[in-house]
Design a protein around this motif. Structure first.
Motif, PDB file in Angstrom:
ATOM      1  N   THR A 293       5.108   2.170  -6.758  1.00  0.00           N
ATOM      2  CA  THR A 293       4.642   1.031  -6.846  1.00  0.00           C
ATOM      3  C   THR A 293       5.242  -0.212  -6.089  1.00  0.00           C
ATOM      4  O   THR A 293       7.189   0.711  -6.038  1.00  0.00           O
ATOM      5  CB  THR A 293       4.459   0.703  -7.914  1.00  0.00           C
ATOM      6  OG1 THR A 293       5.467   0.445  -8.655  1.00  0.00           O
ATOM      7  CG2 THR A 293       3.767   2.020  -8.695  1.00  0.00           C
TER       8      THR A 293
ATOM      9  N   SER B 242       0.576  -1.134   0.256  1.00  0.00           N
ATOM     10  CA  SER B 242      -0.038   0.231  -0.083  1.00  0.00           C
ATOM     11  C   SER B 242       0.674   1.156  -0.104  1.00  0.00           C
ATOM     12  O   SER B 242       0.308   2.478   0.596  1.00  0.00           O
ATOM     13  CB  SER B 242      -1.216  -0.214   1.468  1.00  0.00           C
ATOM     14  OG  SER B 242      -0.581  -0.200   2.216  1.00  0.00           O
TER      15      SER B 242
ATOM     16  N   LYS C  59       2.125   4.439  -1.219  1.00  0.00           N
ATOM     17  CA  LYS C  59       1.522   5.578  -2.154  1.00  0.00           C
ATOM     18  C   LYS C  59       3.293   6.262  -2.899  1.00  0.00           C
ATOM     19  O   LYS C  59       2.487   6.731  -4.439  1.00  0.00           O
ATOM     20  CB  LYS C  59       0.993   6.362  -1.399  1.00  0.00           C
ATOM     21  CG  LYS C  59      -0.610   5.943  -0.939  1.00  0.00           C
ATOM     22  CD  LYS C  59      -1.419   5.131  -1.751  1.00  0.00           C
ATOM     23  CE  LYS C  59      -2.382   4.799  -1.280  1.00  0.00           C
ATOM     24  NZ  LYS C  59      -2.993   2.929  -1.499  1.00  0.00           N
ATOM     25  N   LYS C  60       3.552   6.160  -2.478  1.00  0.00           N
ATOM     26  CA  LYS C  60       5.190   6.941  -3.064  1.00  0.00           C
ATOM     27  C   LYS C  60       5.943   6.301  -4.089  1.00  0.00           C
ATOM     28  O   LYS C  60       6.931   7.052  -5.001  1.00  0.00           O
ATOM     29  CB  LYS C  60       6.292   7.756  -1.657  1.00  0.00           C
ATOM     30  CG  LYS C  60       5.926   8.049  -1.305  1.00  0.00           C
ATOM     31  CD  LYS C  60       7.186   8.731   0.400  1.00  0.00           C
ATOM     32  CE  LYS C  60       6.034   9.781   1.504  1.00  0.00           C
ATOM     33  NZ  LYS C  60       6.997   9.775   1.945  1.00  0.00           N
TER      34      LYS C  60
END
Length: 149
Positions: free
Chosen positions: A25, A20, A22-23
């Motif tokens: 993948t 998870s 977000k910065k």
């Protein structure tokens, strides 16, 4: 010397949760290891999956610190990987083999690899010399198999 077994990423996603962060993948995070070593080592794969699901902020901090420390401006990649190989060999860490692979991929010669082992031998003794030689022998086999494929 073999690597730890691969993790079951499906079990991690199902039982612990999905990646998870977000910065970056998961593919972006794994790319540096693919480039450096040619694959994502199982323990790193586990950290990416588990910490990436449970504490993505910590994962980001870990990766930024790793990148900062592992790629200093004053050393090229080969030199840094040779140093890491030697440091980990001194501790008899199984991670020494990963940095041996990375050093070779970065252009280290067999002579340079042996020189690192010889330095370790001076301060760690025959166990480091034996372990280092075993790592190089297995690395030679791995490279031969990769070339044949």
């Amino acid at each position: 010397m073999s690597l730890p077994p691969r993790i079951d990423t499906k079990a991690v996603r199902t039982r612990i949760g999905p990646y998870s962060d977000k910065k970056a993948t998961l593919d972006e995070r794994n790319a540096i290891y693919q480039e450096l070593i040619g694959f994502v080592p199982p323990r790193i794969e586990a950290r990416m999956a588990v910490t990436g699901a449970l504490d993505p902020q910590l994962l980001d901090m870990q990766e930024r610190m790793r990148e900062h420390a592992m790629y200093p401006k004053c050393f090229d990649t080969k030199t840094a990987q040779l140093m890491l190989f030697g440091m980990l060999l001194m501790d008899m860490s199984d991670a020494a083999q990963l940095h041996a692979i990375a050093a070779r991929r970065a252009g280290a010669s067999w002579e340079e690899m042996q020189a690192v082992i010889s330095l370790c031998f001076l301060f760690r003794g025959l166990p480091a010399a034996n372990r280092g030689a075993e790592i190089l022998a297995n690395l030679a086999k791995r490279e031969a198999e990769a070339q044949a494929a």
